[in-house]
Scaffold this motif. Structure first.
Motif, PDB file in Angstrom:
ATOM      1  N   UNK A   1      43.798  36.428  45.186  1.00 28.25           N
ATOM      2  CA  UNK A   1      43.101  35.763  44.084  1.00 28.25           C
ATOM      3  C   UNK A   1      43.399  36.493  42.775  1.00 28.25           C
ATOM      4  N   UNK A   2      43.515  35.724  41.699  1.00 24.61           N
ATOM      5  CA  UNK A   2      43.675  36.292  40.363  1.00 24.61           C
ATOM      6  C   UNK A   2      42.596  35.704  39.466  1.00 24.61           C
TER       7      UNK A   2
ATOM      8  N   UNK B   1      38.492  44.042  27.854  1.00 27.73           N
ATOM      9  CA  UNK B   1      39.121  42.971  28.623  1.00 27.73           C
ATOM     10  C   UNK B   1      39.380  43.483  30.033  1.00 27.73           C
ATOM     11  N   UNK B   2      39.144  42.640  31.023  1.00 29.89           N
ATOM     12  CA  UNK B   2      39.419  43.021  32.404  1.00 29.89           C
ATOM     13  C   UNK B   2      39.831  41.798  33.192  1.00 29.89           C
ATOM     14  N   UNK B   3      40.909  41.916  33.900  1.00 30.96           N
ATOM     15  CA  UNK B   3      41.368  40.885  34.815  1.00 30.96           C
ATOM     16  C   UNK B   3      41.264  41.466  36.221  1.00 30.96           C
ATOM     17  N   UNK B   4      41.118  40.599  37.193  1.00 30.09           N
ATOM     18  CA  UNK B   4      40.995  41.050  38.577  1.00 30.09           C
ATOM     19  C   UNK B   4      42.134  40.507  39.410  1.00 30.09           C
TER      20      UNK B   4
ATOM     21  N   UNK C   1      38.896  33.160  34.220  1.00 31.08           N
ATOM     22  CA  UNK C   1      39.339  31.931  34.858  1.00 31.08           C
ATOM     23  C   UNK C   1      40.099  32.235  36.142  1.00 31.08           C
ATOM     24  N   UNK C   2      39.805  31.463  37.187  1.00 30.40           N
ATOM     25  CA  UNK C   2      40.531  31.604  38.454  1.00 30.40           C
ATOM     26  C   UNK C   2      41.921  31.011  38.286  1.00 30.40           C
ATOM     27  N   UNK C   3      42.935  31.776  38.658  1.00 29.80           N
ATOM     28  CA  UNK C   3      44.325  31.323  38.578  1.00 29.80           C
ATOM     29  C   UNK C   3      44.799  31.031  39.991  1.00 29.80           C
ATOM     30  N   UNK C   4      45.377  29.855  40.201  1.00 29.21           N
ATOM     31  CA  UNK C   4      45.894  29.515  41.536  1.00 29.21           C
ATOM     32  C   UNK C   4      47.059  30.433  41.884  1.00 29.21           C
ATOM     33  N   UNK C   5      47.022  30.944  43.093  1.00 27.44           N
ATOM     34  CA  UNK C   5      48.087  31.801  43.598  1.00 27.44           C
ATOM     35  C   UNK C   5      48.863  31.010  44.647  1.00 27.44           C
TER      36      UNK C   5
END
Length: 71
Positions: free
Chosen positions: A59-60, A37-40, A65-69
């Motif tokens: 950015x997350x 697992x990897x998140x950016x 999935x792109x998460x709104x920051x």
């Protein structure tokens, strides 16, 4: 990590692999490798030069999935 006086590389490393091992998750996360697992987290600036750059998240990406920051 407030008040950290060591190198930024050590601070960032302690938040990844060692943290995953301490939580019993080293078989799933904690490093960049195929199948894990990897998140950016993208930040404005270079946290290796200034650890405070981690407070300027741009950015997350979580589980692909792109998460709104909030800005």
């Amino acid at each position: 990590m407030a008040g950290w006086r060591g190198p930024a590389t050590a601070a960032l490393a302690s938040a990844t692999g060692p943290a995953a091992r301490a939580c019993g998750l080293a078989d799933r996360t904690g490093r960049l490798a195929a199948g894990l697992d990897a998140d950016l987290l993208l930040v404005r600036g270079d946290p290796l030069r200034d650890i405070r750059a981690l407070t300027a998240v741009h950015t997350v990406i979580r589980a692909g999935q792109h998460i709104d920051v909030p800005t």
